[in-house]
Design a protein around this motif. Sequence first.
Motif, short mmCIF file in Angstrom:
data_model
loop_
_atom_site.label_atom_id
_atom_site.label_comp_id
_atom_site.label_asym_id
_atom_site.label_seq_id
_atom_site.Cartn_x
_atom_site.Cartn_y
_atom_site.Cartn_z
N GLN A 118 0.86 -1.17 0.00
CA GLN A 118 0.00 0.00 0.00
C GLN A 118 0.91 1.23 0.00
N TYR A 119 0.31 2.41 -0.09
CA TYR A 119 1.14 3.61 -0.19
C TYR A 119 1.74 3.97 1.17
N ASP A 120 0.86 4.03 2.17
CA ASP A 120 1.33 4.15 3.55
C ASP A 120 0.28 3.51 4.43
N ALA A 121 0.46 3.57 5.72
CA ALA A 121 -0.42 2.81 6.62
C ALA A 121 -1.90 3.13 6.42
N THR A 159 -3.19 4.72 3.40
CA THR A 159 -3.57 4.95 2.01
C THR A 159 -3.33 3.73 1.14
N PRO A 160 -4.38 3.29 0.43
CA PRO A 160 -4.18 2.14 -0.46
C PRO A 160 -3.44 2.56 -1.74
N ALA A 161 -2.97 1.57 -2.46
CA ALA A 161 -2.23 1.87 -3.68
C ALA A 161 -2.52 0.86 -4.77
N LEU A 162 -2.42 1.38 -5.98
CA LEU A 162 -2.51 0.55 -7.17
C LEU A 162 -1.08 0.49 -7.72
N SER A 163 -0.54 -0.71 -7.82
CA SER A 163 0.83 -0.82 -8.32
C SER A 163 0.81 -1.05 -9.81
N LEU A 164 1.38 -0.10 -10.54
CA LEU A 164 1.27 -0.16 -11.99
C LEU A 164 2.60 -0.45 -12.67
N GLY A 165 3.44 -1.15 -11.95
CA GLY A 165 4.68 -1.56 -12.58
C GLY A 165 5.71 -1.96 -11.55
N ALA A 166 6.66 -2.73 -12.01
CA ALA A 166 7.77 -3.15 -11.17
C ALA A 166 9.00 -3.16 -12.05
N LYS A 190 -9.98 6.22 1.80
CA LYS A 190 -9.01 7.23 1.33
C LYS A 190 -8.67 6.92 -0.10
N PRO A 191 -8.46 7.93 -0.95
CA PRO A 191 -8.22 7.62 -2.37
C PRO A 191 -6.89 6.88 -2.59
#
Lengths: 455, 455
Positions: free
Chosen positions: A187-190, A192-199, A392-393
């Motif tokens: 996730q982005y931080d504790a 905030t969620p995150a969409l991972s669009l690459g590695a 949260k966005p």
Amino acid sequence: MNFLNELKKWIEHNREKVREDYFRFLRFKSISANPEYASELKQCADWVHGYISKHTTLKAEVIPTEGYPLIYAEDLKAGKGAPTVLMYGHYDVQPVDPIELWKSDPFEPTIRDGKVYARGAVDDKGQIFYAITALRAWKELGKAFPVNVKLCVEGEEESSSLGLSKILPKLKEKFKTDSLLVVDFDQYDAETPALSLGARGIFAMEVTLTGSKSDLHSGVHGGMAYNPNKALVQLLSKLWDEQGRVAVKGFYDEVLQPSKEEMAQFAFRYDEKSYKKEFEVSALGGELGCTLAENNSFRPTLEINGIGGGYTGAGFKTVIPAHASAKISCRLVPNQDPEKLAHLIGDFLKKHVTPGMKIAINYLGGEPAFRGRFDSLLAKAVTLASNEVMGKPCKNILCGASIPIVAKMIRELKCEVVGMGYGLPTDDIHAPNEHFDFHRFEKGFLTVARTIELL
Amino acid sequence: MNFLNELKKWIEHNREKVREDYFRFLRFKSISANPEYASELKQCADWVHGYISKHTTLKAEVIPTEGYPLIYAEDLKAGKGAPTVLMYGHYDVQPVDPIELWKSDPFEPTIRDGKVYARGAVDDKGQIFYAITALRAWKELGKAFPVNVKLCVEGEEESSSLGLSKILPKLKEKFKTDSLLVVDFDQYDAETPALSLGARGIFAMEVTLTGSKSDLHSGVHGGMAYNPNKALVQLLSKLWDEQGRVAVKGFYDEVLQPSKEEMAQFAFRYDEKSYKKEFEVSALGGELGCTLAENNSFRPTLEINGIGGGYTGAGFKTVIPAHASAKISCRLVPNQDPEKLAHLIGDFLKKHVTPGMKIAINYLGGEPAFRGRFDSLLAKAVTLASNEVMGKPCKNILCGASIPIVAKMIRELKCEVVGMGYGLPTDDIHAPNEHFDFHRFEKGFLTVARTIELL
């Protein structure tokens, strides 16, 4: 009652059972990098297969590979008209060295301050297990999937996914999907969620120098035999220039440097100050003149992951060792070719080694970087589900790490890709005392279950 | 029958018993560098004490030190008018890593092709035990020593002799001697005996770099944290210039370069070709422009005896380690001051380390080089005895290795010094599969016993 509330109730009632099963999963010593754990990996695969068969509507099978087996499962009752999502995760884990720094047995999950400490607590047993738990909840709540759901849990992600890589062309039909959901991210931080669009991509290699037929006394032979430890530090130090850039000619040739605008579409967690503080890092790596975000997301890196030669135990041994060796890996950005670059580095090492010193290079394979689209169906569903679950966005992020098999899968399956997950950089994955929160486990569970509904 | 023939007969009759006792001595795991063997060292000291008390005319005692105990013994019946010789050896041994390269248990002496394989087979249990056996033969043959004989067998030679060093000033009266016979050296070659008239000095240190509070994932953190492995190879590579000379300013300031004539008084075993062949060494170390003999006997060296950081086990682990470290030692020639030079190197490392990287240096002590005289009473006696025993003229040699405590003893006791021994550079001392010949064991026995007569 909306589905999200049903899911919350379900996990409330099943919390103890789910945790017990999660702990059982964590107890398998499924270290794929070390052959001595082979039987643990096989037992673990069988357990995952049995668990999915028993608790979900998916029909599961264990598929043997040249390496460790993978578990494939599917529920295609939504039919041909409906989209298909393939979830991916892995049941193997990283080695546990240095074992003496673990505060509890890495394979006996231990709760401290409400956190679960165990190798694999997050990466990736914890994450894939909340996804499986989401499928279980769908079954136990008596709901039918609106989409076709496929699942692949492999056993060699931490050691290059060679088995799955090799068998993948044969599984193309079976794995056919519109989109791939990789449940192995942060996730982005504790909050905030995150969409991972690459590695990033990766390749790895080992280099071994040999200076004599056996270890030599450093007094008797000092001044006569060239010390492989010396040759190795001299050789490896040539890999970077004074700007922190890889000094191997051609290393950056294929790098596509994105514009400031393209970079700005992605959120980045740290500035220099917060990063240094969080990890007690006082010297920053990467290229001089690049920001932390650039160095971590948009620039390739070269790291010495292990170096060893001579006596490193307690006390002292006055030896000139016969051998010295290093494990090296690079992280790659889009458009860089791992095989080409591995040989570029290998050739550089061969060219610059002390004349006469024997050098052997063992290429361990690799995979390129990958990127997903912001606006795919799956990306939108995960974003919405995450927003709801976390309140949260969701932010778009890139992962500095690599999931080599994912690059291969999207190339073979020609599908969209989205990475999701509730890991945090402070979870100590790949390090001693890896840990996860039950809280985040359940957020992950809710997000996966709700994403399926939204698709 | 002359005494040499009597001695030959005696060993003929007592061969089996002597070997049995030698093997018993080798079985003690007396590794002084590693604290986990403390009780083995104490048991070994007691055994040596008991053995000398039982089998020789010397009155023996165990003298405690701050480290491991030493055994002191004396037979002063020759009286005040007669000269005194103090023999020195040690019962401790080097560590056994890498253990997997041993073909048999290092602490279970094993005979293969007529050779005894065991840690300490030569260094120094084998050598000091033939000296003790010589004293035993004198007793069993009913002869009284023509000189006063003293014996010191210590337990920390392989880990800096700190205990004996500290207690030495207090033992000055007890150890008072005209000459010191150090039984811990090599012969010239398999056929030719040697008188060792000097050894290099030494100092050792450990350097540890710390980059973060814990190990980090090399993808997640790659480009952000400076890798201690990288900092270490960059730092250590600065220690030498392109001529193979130590690049630390002042390192060579006190070196007294001997004339060609002075150098010619010493024989040297190898030329480049024979050396490379014997040890399968294809890259030579030392300073460019110096011969092998110069680099090994008349020039100081700096070696990385051990380097370690990150994951070095089977497979691969994508880690940026929290720490990386190296063990470093230097061999010194006469007139160089170990303490001064150790701090010179330490300060150089601190000055040149990557800014921000934490550096810790652990100084492990040292001792200067020493030289003996060709024409001392003891030198002449050992030369003559060796000539008789081997039937070939003894050569004068210098030892590239170090016996730090010997430098200290001759300084404190103000005595002559001679090194003798029947080791060979092919014995793999300090390495896996250390071995000795019974044949050479007995030559050593004869040489020591006959030297006492000749004094």
